[in-house]
Design an enzyme around this catalytic site. Structure first.
Site, PDB file in Angstrom:
ATOM      1  N   GLY A   1       0.846  -1.184   0.000  1.00  0.00           N
ATOM      2  CA  GLY A   1       0.000   0.000   0.000  1.00  0.00           C
ATOM      3  C   GLY A   1       0.881   1.233   0.000  1.00  0.00           C
ATOM      4  O   GLY A   1       2.045   1.175   0.419  1.00  0.00           O
TER       5      GLY A   1
ATOM      6  N   GLN B   1       3.505   9.933   0.925  1.00  0.00           N
ATOM      7  CA  GLN B   1       4.745   9.150   0.980  1.00  0.00           C
ATOM      8  C   GLN B   1       5.632   9.376  -0.238  1.00  0.00           C
ATOM      9  O   GLN B   1       6.798   8.996  -0.239  1.00  0.00           O
ATOM     10  CB  GLN B   1       4.429   7.656   1.112  1.00  0.00           C
TER      11      GLN B   1
ATOM     12  N   CYS C   1       5.587   0.307   7.875  1.00  0.00           N
ATOM     13  CA  CYS C   1       5.315   1.389   6.939  1.00  0.00           C
ATOM     14  C   CYS C   1       6.579   1.659   6.132  1.00  0.00           C
ATOM     15  O   CYS C   1       7.678   1.713   6.691  1.00  0.00           O
ATOM     16  CB  CYS C   1       4.918   2.633   7.723  1.00  0.00           C
ATOM     17  N   LEU C   2       6.419   1.832   4.812  1.00  0.00           N
ATOM     18  CA  LEU C   2       7.582   2.111   3.949  1.00  0.00           C
ATOM     19  C   LEU C   2       8.334   3.357   4.410  1.00  0.00           C
ATOM     20  O   LEU C   2       9.542   3.450   4.227  1.00  0.00           O
ATOM     21  CB  LEU C   2       7.123   2.326   2.502  1.00  0.00           C
TER      22      LEU C   2
ATOM     23  N   HIS D   1      -4.731   2.109   7.021  1.00  0.00           N
ATOM     24  CA  HIS D   1      -3.361   2.621   7.217  1.00  0.00           C
ATOM     25  C   HIS D   1      -3.090   3.783   6.234  1.00  0.00           C
ATOM     26  O   HIS D   1      -2.561   4.826   6.629  1.00  0.00           O
ATOM     27  CB  HIS D   1      -2.383   1.455   6.996  1.00  0.00           C
ATOM     28  N   GLU D   2      -3.489   3.595   4.983  1.00  0.00           N
ATOM     29  CA  GLU D   2      -3.224   4.632   3.969  1.00  0.00           C
ATOM     30  C   GLU D   2      -4.084   5.876   4.207  1.00  0.00           C
ATOM     31  O   GLU D   2      -3.620   6.996   4.003  1.00  0.00           O
ATOM     32  CB  GLU D   2      -3.446   4.091   2.550  1.00  0.00           C
TER      33      GLU D   2
ATOM     34  N   HIS E   1      -2.458   8.028   6.590  1.00  0.00           N
ATOM     35  CA  HIS E   1      -1.415   8.853   5.964  1.00  0.00           C
ATOM     36  C   HIS E   1      -2.001  10.152   5.403  1.00  0.00           C
ATOM     37  O   HIS E   1      -1.375  11.204   5.483  1.00  0.00           O
ATOM     38  CB  HIS E   1      -0.751   8.108   4.793  1.00  0.00           C
TER      39      HIS E   1
HETATM   40 NI    NI Z   1       2.622   3.627   5.650  1.00  0.00          NI
END
Ligand code: NI
Length: 170
Positions: free
Chosen positions: A46, A51, A88-89, A130-131, A134
């Site tokens: 995701g 991001q 998370c990335l 989660h997204e 963000h």
């Molecule tokens: Ni994330």
């Protein structure tokens, strides 16, 4: 197509509040596609627009069941909770146990700018929550317990200090 840069904590853009997309055009379609390629490249399931430095309400996901690309996603109904550890990335090396709804109903525009209502369960429901966090500047570290949070922020502080050490440090 140039790869979009992945923004890593504590980059300020990750705390920004995303604006809704007012009009879906070829530009938004292009951004979604590039976000999707970036997500694949960086090895995520995701990705949210901040991001990659874009403060717009756009997210992409793929848990192995096909691409999901959403614009202005709103979670309109959430079901009972379950808990899972997430990464998370934008926060390499951090893992947080988070309680989220096991199933959600989402109202959104899809990758063609068409309005859709989706019922989503399981891992994909979690990824979308989660997204959407963000898009509101919320990160997995905001779910840490007080003691875990103190540990995390102390370690970040130390990293920050280490960066400056020796460079006119006073
Ligand atoms: Ni994330």
């Amino acid at each position: 197509m140039d790869l979009l840069d992945l923004r890593i904590y504590p980059d300020d853009v990750l705390r920004g509040k995303c604006e809704p997309v007012e009009k879906f055009t070829v530009l938004e379609a292009e951004i979604l596609e590039r976000m999707f390629l970036a997500m694949r490249h960086y090895g995520g399931i995701g990705l949210a627009a901040p991001q990659v430095g874009i403060l717009k309400r756009m997210i992409v996901a793929d848990i192995g069941e096909g691409p999901v690309k959403l614009v202005n996603p709103e979670i309109i109904l959430a079901e009972e909770k379950d808990s899972m550890r997430e990464r998370c990335l934008s926060l390499p090396g951090v893992e947080v146990g988070i309680e989220r709804s096991a199933g959600i109903r989402v109202q959104s525009l899809n990758e063609k700018g068409k309005e859709v209502k989706l019922n989503i369960k399981g891992l994909l429901a979690r990824v979308i929550q989660h997204e959407v966090d963000h898009l509101n500047g919320k990160l997995i570290v905001d779910y840490l317990s007080l003691s875990e949070g103190i540990k995390f922020y102390a370690a970040e502080e130390k990293k920050e200090k280490g960066k400056n050490a020796g460079k006119n440090t006073f």
